[in-house]
Write a protein that holds these residues in place. Sequence first.
Motif, PDB file in Angstrom:
ATOM      1  N   ASP A 187       0.865  -1.179   0.000  1.00 50.75           N
ATOM      2  CA  ASP A 187       0.000   0.000   0.000  1.00 50.75           C
ATOM      3  C   ASP A 187       0.904   1.231   0.000  1.00 50.75           C
ATOM      4  O   ASP A 187       2.043   1.157   0.468  1.00 50.75           O
ATOM      5  CB  ASP A 187      -0.830  -0.088   1.290  1.00 50.75           C
ATOM      6  CG  ASP A 187      -1.762   1.075   1.508  1.00 50.75           C
ATOM      7  OD1 ASP A 187      -2.029   1.828   0.560  1.00 50.75           O
ATOM      8  OD2 ASP A 187      -2.238   1.221   2.655  1.00 50.75           O
ATOM      9  N   LYS A 241       0.879   4.829   1.627  1.00 49.91           N
ATOM     10  CA  LYS A 241       0.084   5.516   2.651  1.00 49.91           C
ATOM     11  C   LYS A 241       0.098   7.037   2.526  1.00 49.91           C
ATOM     12  O   LYS A 241      -0.845   7.697   2.909  1.00 49.91           O
ATOM     13  CB  LYS A 241       0.612   5.145   4.041  1.00 49.91           C
ATOM     14  CG  LYS A 241       0.236   3.731   4.474  1.00 49.91           C
ATOM     15  CD  LYS A 241      -1.012   3.728   5.316  1.00 49.91           C
ATOM     16  CE  LYS A 241      -1.637   2.364   5.461  1.00 49.91           C
ATOM     17  NZ  LYS A 241      -0.853   1.436   6.282  1.00 49.91           N
ATOM     18  N   GLY A 245      -5.644   7.056   4.056  1.00 52.02           N
ATOM     19  CA  GLY A 245      -6.129   5.676   4.162  1.00 52.02           C
ATOM     20  C   GLY A 245      -5.462   4.758   3.155  1.00 52.02           C
ATOM     21  O   GLY A 245      -5.637   3.541   3.198  1.00 52.02           O
ATOM     22  N   TYR A 287      -5.673  -8.789   9.041  1.00 52.16           N
ATOM     23  CA  TYR A 287      -4.806  -7.971   8.174  1.00 52.16           C
ATOM     24  C   TYR A 287      -3.530  -7.719   8.963  1.00 52.16           C
ATOM     25  O   TYR A 287      -3.570  -7.111  10.037  1.00 52.16           O
ATOM     26  CB  TYR A 287      -5.539  -6.677   7.865  1.00 52.16           C
ATOM     27  CG  TYR A 287      -4.773  -5.543   7.201  1.00 52.16           C
ATOM     28  CD1 TYR A 287      -3.594  -5.024   7.727  1.00 52.16           C
ATOM     29  CD2 TYR A 287      -5.278  -4.943   6.058  1.00 52.16           C
ATOM     30  CE1 TYR A 287      -2.939  -3.964   7.131  1.00 52.16           C
ATOM     31  CE2 TYR A 287      -4.624  -3.872   5.458  1.00 52.16           C
ATOM     32  CZ  TYR A 287      -3.461  -3.390   6.017  1.00 52.16           C
ATOM     33  OH  TYR A 287      -2.814  -2.327   5.442  1.00 52.16           O
ATOM     34  N   GLU A 338       0.796  -2.985  12.355  1.00 56.38           N
ATOM     35  CA  GLU A 338      -0.594  -2.921  12.817  1.00 56.38           C
ATOM     36  C   GLU A 338      -1.330  -4.192  12.435  1.00 56.38           C
ATOM     37  O   GLU A 338      -0.953  -4.893  11.497  1.00 56.38           O
ATOM     38  CB  GLU A 338      -1.330  -1.733  12.178  1.00 56.38           C
ATOM     39  CG  GLU A 338      -1.445  -1.871  10.674  1.00 56.38           C
ATOM     40  CD  GLU A 338      -2.446  -0.925  10.019  1.00 56.38           C
ATOM     41  OE1 GLU A 338      -3.360  -0.444  10.700  1.00 56.38           O
ATOM     42  OE2 GLU A 338      -2.313  -0.691   8.814  1.00 56.38           O
ATOM     43  N   ASN A 391      -5.335  -5.205  11.401  1.00 56.97           N
ATOM     44  CA  ASN A 391      -6.705  -4.786  11.144  1.00 56.97           C
ATOM     45  C   ASN A 391      -7.562  -6.039  11.141  1.00 56.97           C
ATOM     46  O   ASN A 391      -7.059  -7.155  10.945  1.00 56.97           O
ATOM     47  CB  ASN A 391      -6.824  -4.042   9.812  1.00 56.97           C
ATOM     48  CG  ASN A 391      -6.103  -2.695   9.842  1.00 56.97           C
ATOM     49  OD1 ASN A 391      -6.162  -1.982  10.839  1.00 56.97           O
ATOM     50  ND2 ASN A 391      -5.407  -2.366   8.769  1.00 56.97           N
ATOM     51  N   ARG A 398     -10.127  -6.663   9.103  1.00 55.59           N
ATOM     52  CA  ARG A 398     -10.939  -6.701   7.871  1.00 55.59           C
ATOM     53  C   ARG A 398     -10.004  -6.547   6.674  1.00 55.59           C
ATOM     54  O   ARG A 398      -8.821  -6.252   6.825  1.00 55.59           O
ATOM     55  CB  ARG A 398     -11.975  -5.573   7.912  1.00 55.59           C
ATOM     56  CG  ARG A 398     -11.466  -4.269   8.565  1.00 55.59           C
ATOM     57  CD  ARG A 398     -10.757  -3.355   7.639  1.00 55.59           C
ATOM     58  NE  ARG A 398     -10.024  -2.296   8.311  1.00 55.59           N
ATOM     59  CZ  ARG A 398      -9.065  -1.630   7.691  1.00 55.59           C
ATOM     60  NH1 ARG A 398      -8.712  -1.934   6.456  1.00 55.59           N
ATOM     61  NH2 ARG A 398      -8.406  -0.674   8.302  1.00 55.59           N
ATOM     62  N   GLY A 452      -8.070  -4.903   3.724  1.00 58.22           N
ATOM     63  CA  GLY A 452      -7.487  -3.570   3.605  1.00 58.22           C
ATOM     64  C   GLY A 452      -7.908  -2.898   2.321  1.00 58.22           C
ATOM     65  O   GLY A 452      -8.222  -3.544   1.326  1.00 58.22           O
ATOM     66  N   ASP A 453      -7.916  -1.592   2.386  1.00 55.83           N
ATOM     67  CA  ASP A 453      -8.265  -0.790   1.230  1.00 55.83           C
ATOM     68  C   ASP A 453      -7.123   0.186   1.013  1.00 55.83           C
ATOM     69  O   ASP A 453      -6.796   0.909   1.962  1.00 55.83           O
ATOM     70  CB  ASP A 453      -9.578  -0.057   1.549  1.00 55.83           C
ATOM     71  CG  ASP A 453     -10.161   0.690   0.365  1.00 55.83           C
ATOM     72  OD1 ASP A 453      -9.459   0.859  -0.650  1.00 55.83           O
ATOM     73  OD2 ASP A 453     -11.321   1.117   0.476  1.00 55.83           O
ATOM     74  N   PRO A 454      -6.447   0.230  -0.103  1.00 54.87           N
ATOM     75  CA  PRO A 454      -6.785  -0.318  -1.419  1.00 54.87           C
ATOM     76  C   PRO A 454      -6.178  -1.685  -1.771  1.00 54.87           C
ATOM     77  O   PRO A 454      -6.345  -2.121  -2.907  1.00 54.87           O
ATOM     78  CB  PRO A 454      -6.210   0.750  -2.364  1.00 54.87           C
ATOM     79  CG  PRO A 454      -4.981   1.242  -1.662  1.00 54.87           C
ATOM     80  CD  PRO A 454      -5.314   1.180  -0.198  1.00 54.87           C
ATOM     81  N   GLU A 455      -5.526  -2.383  -0.837  1.00 57.38           N
ATOM     82  CA  GLU A 455      -4.892  -3.654  -1.217  1.00 57.38           C
ATOM     83  C   GLU A 455      -5.906  -4.684  -1.730  1.00 57.38           C
ATOM     84  O   GLU A 455      -5.583  -5.512  -2.593  1.00 57.38           O
ATOM     85  CB  GLU A 455      -4.139  -4.264  -0.025  1.00 57.38           C
ATOM     86  CG  GLU A 455      -2.993  -3.416   0.496  1.00 57.38           C
ATOM     87  CD  GLU A 455      -3.436  -2.619   1.700  1.00 57.38           C
ATOM     88  OE1 GLU A 455      -4.486  -1.948   1.620  1.00 57.38           O
ATOM     89  OE2 GLU A 455      -2.734  -2.644   2.728  1.00 57.38           O
TER      90      GLU A 455
HETATM   91  N1  GLY Z   1      -4.575   0.003   3.455  1.00 56.79           N
HETATM   92  C1  GLY Z   1      -4.667   0.340   4.820  1.00 56.79           C
HETATM   93  C2  GLY Z   1      -5.857  -0.148   5.493  1.00 56.79           C
HETATM   94  O1  GLY Z   1      -6.718  -0.750   4.911  1.00 56.79           O
HETATM   95  O2  GLY Z   1      -5.960   0.086   6.682  1.00 56.79           O
END
Ligand code: GLY
Length: 410
Positions: free
Chosen positions: A202, A204, A216, A259, A273, A275, A277, A279-282
């Motif tokens: 990603d 950032k 994001g 994530y 980190e 997450n 759920r 990831g966006d935009p991956e």
């Molecule tokens: N690409 C970062 C996120 O989804 O948190």
Amino acid sequence: MRVLVVGSGAREHALCLALAADPTVTALICAPGNAGTAAVAEQRGVDALDPGAVAALATDVRADLVVVGPEAPLVAGVADAVRAAGVDCFGPSAAAARLEGSKAFAKEVMAAAGVPTARARVCADRADVAAALDAFGPPYVVKDDGLAAGKGVVVTTDRAEALAHAAACGRVVVEEYLDGPEVSVFCITDGTVIRPLLPAQDFKRIGDGDTGPNTGGMGAYAPLPWLPAGFVEEIVATVAEPTVREMTARGTPFAGLLYIGLAITSAGPRVVEFNARFGDPETQVVLALLDSPLGALLQAAATGGLAQHPPLRWRPGAAVTVVVAAAGYPGTPRLGDVLTGAEAAGVIHAGTRRRDDGAIVSAGGRVVSATATGADLAAARERAYELIAGIGLAGAQHRTDIALAAARAR
Ligand code: GLY
Ligand code: AMP
């Protein structure tokens, strides 16, 4: 199977496109969705943060599977409410989603599970923060403990800026700076079995050359040709497995998508980190390369059936996505600008809505992401930027260097 996707971003549009291509998915509903999801799924209105409302909608549309896209509904307990209503749900419980909802909790779990990550201190007041900044030294990393939509982290050499961010947040995690390229590894898990997806990277920062404030995410690519062989297996063994085991041992099993955001430091990979759920935009690039039917995979994860699920298949080649952001992003974005060229294949919608006169207008900071595949990163990049050239939006911002270094290194 009838699938309800909850959310309204590019991740949800990408999930809808992949689910629509799964022959076992006979009906697809997206709530609340955007102008892109409306073209591929039945659109329903819902307050995604209201667990009772989402559960009622799941029953109303006779969903067999609910896929919760964003973190905030998960942290609010949407997956718990859907399951309590007797509907299978892809997404962790509120208790397990704390891995994303609280950075301090994630650090505690990583410490207990022996997962390699940056040294960190949880700080409640200015004196704690000042002491932690001095203990770790610059560059300073200050993270809001709670959810902040990708804007809770400040990395700076300016001590005053670090202190000011901490003061604006309340409880923060101050941590050691990790140097090195970042990698996102998505692991699908049913709480026991773990299936990693292709690693992605990603971008950032808002500006070319990784300049300007964090966002994001402004673009992504997959796979990562520069990773050593066995990298993903190592991350599954040293990060995903111990974390999933630790969550089960605490009585809060994690099922859904873990994530794992990593920095590849000179001392090895370190978790930046977690997450809870996709990831966006991956997601846009990872799902563009996934050849296995997505609905069956997510259903297996939601129902404890991953051990019986066939190995994942991937398309050859590479995928690149480039985000188009609104003027003002990542500060307050300007909304309501007319968007053109957004209905082309590969244009994945984030903050868009269709106006009463039929025009598609911007409705969020990240507006669309142009996603393309190709035989290699250079070919995928070229197509993604061709798509970008066809998109019209006043004041739009995008990076011109997504996947450039990796494509050149080939
Ligand atoms: N690409 C970062 C996120 O989804 O948190
Ligand atoms: P997070 O929300 O924790 O992923 O942080 C957002 C971004 O801030 C990450 O993707 C990194 O680019 C950066 N970041 C977070 N933690 C660190 C760290 N310890 N060292 C260096 N950069 C970091």
